[in-house]
Design an enzyme around this catalytic site. Structure first.
Site, PDB file in Angstrom:
ATOM      1  N   HIS A 173       0.844  -1.196   0.000  1.00 43.83           N
ATOM      2  CA  HIS A 173       0.000   0.000   0.000  1.00 43.83           C
ATOM      3  C   HIS A 173       0.879   1.246   0.000  1.00 43.83           C
ATOM      4  CE1 HIS A 173      -3.183   2.808   0.931  1.00 43.83           C
ATOM      5  NE2 HIS A 173      -4.064   1.840   0.775  1.00 43.83           N
ATOM      6  N   PRO A 174       0.623   2.197  -0.912  1.00 46.68           N
ATOM      7  CA  PRO A 174       1.512   3.360  -1.055  1.00 46.68           C
ATOM      8  C   PRO A 174       1.274   4.496  -0.074  1.00 46.68           C
ATOM      9  CG  PRO A 174      -0.221   3.484  -2.684  1.00 46.68           C
ATOM     10  CD  PRO A 174      -0.432   2.180  -1.947  1.00 46.68           C
ATOM     11  N   CYS A 175       0.370   4.326   0.882  1.00 47.78           N
ATOM     12  CA  CYS A 175       0.022   5.451   1.749  1.00 47.78           C
ATOM     13  C   CYS A 175       1.188   5.913   2.618  1.00 47.78           C
ATOM     14  CB  CYS A 175      -1.180   5.102   2.628  1.00 47.78           C
ATOM     15  SG  CYS A 175      -0.882   3.805   3.841  1.00 47.78           S
ATOM     16  N   LYS A 176       2.166   5.033   2.882  1.00 42.04           N
ATOM     17  CA  LYS A 176       3.303   5.416   3.712  1.00 42.04           C
ATOM     18  C   LYS A 176       4.619   5.442   2.929  1.00 42.04           C
ATOM     19  CE  LYS A 176       1.184   5.928   7.665  1.00 42.04           C
ATOM     20  NZ  LYS A 176       1.127   7.240   8.337  1.00 42.04           N
TER      21      LYS A 176
END
Length: 221
Positions: A173-176
């Site tokens: 997941h690219p959120c972080k």
């Protein structure tokens, strides 16, 4: 889930043009990656390799008195991990690097496929069991099923629709990603950090070198 924009970081947002240029240069300098062009003029990177999985889970089924069933040396993996001759299964790992339009940064998509049967690994628990790094595997399991942003970290593994293939793939997941790379760049030499902040190829290579090995067992120089 609120988006973490790259404009809040020292590296700046990725445009489609910057991502395309970085992918073209990376693929030209590393023959392990293949550049795939889309019908809309975009690009993404693809790579395929194989891993042997299943041994980590098998360890839990044997006590110390049964250690003779495991072997090392020629029958161990490159890290000297003790494995069971009876538990090895070969998996094909397809890895794609795409640009996330929401988070404006590269995103790692991957799929494990049983090499013998040709069947993809579809269940999240089975996918997590195949992650080669035990620390990342544990973190990903802890993050599984949590929608609260506070529980997310760069090891969050989620199933998404592949933007080009239209099929379900697993992804980091690219959120972080931006926050993670910002910390990494700030921790290195200031001159090197400044170069990486402006050089998207170096940023891309650095990011891959940090996540590819623990997530998909691929060493990136």
């Amino acid at each position: 889930l609120s988006t973490w924009r790259m404009s809040e970081s020292s590296v700046g947002p990725w445009t489609a043009r910057q991502f395309r240029a970085a992918c073209v240069e990376l693929a030209a300098g590393d023959d392990r990656w293949t550049l795939k062009r889309t019908k809309t003029g975009g690009v993404y990177l693809i790579h395929r390799h194989t891993i042997e999985g299943g041994e980590a889970e098998e360890h839990k089924k044997f006590d110390s008195e049964q250690e003779e069933e495991f072997v090392v040396g020629d029958d161990a993996d490159d890290d000297g991990v003790v494995v069971s001759m009876h538990s090895r299964t070969e998996y094909r790992v397809d890895t794609h690097v795409v640009l996330s339009p929401t988070f404006e940064c590269p995103q790692l998509l991957f799929q494990f496929t049983d090499a013998a049967s040709g069947e993809p690994v579809t269940e999240l628990d089975d996918v997590l069991a195949l992650l080669p790094d035990p620390h990342v595997r544990q973190q990903a399991r802890q993050a599984k099923g949590h929608g609260d942003e506070a529980t997310f970290n760069w090891t969050m593994i989620t199933q998404v629709e592949h933007p080009q293939l239209g099929l379900p793939w697993y992804a980091v997941h690219p959120c972080k990603t931006v926050e993670f790379m910002d910390v990494v760049l700030r921790s290195v030499d200031k001159k090197q950090s400044a170069v990486a902040s402006e050089d998207h190829v170096l940023w891309l290579r650095s990011w891959l070198s940090l996540i590819a090995t623990p997530v998909i067992g691929l060493t990136v120089c």
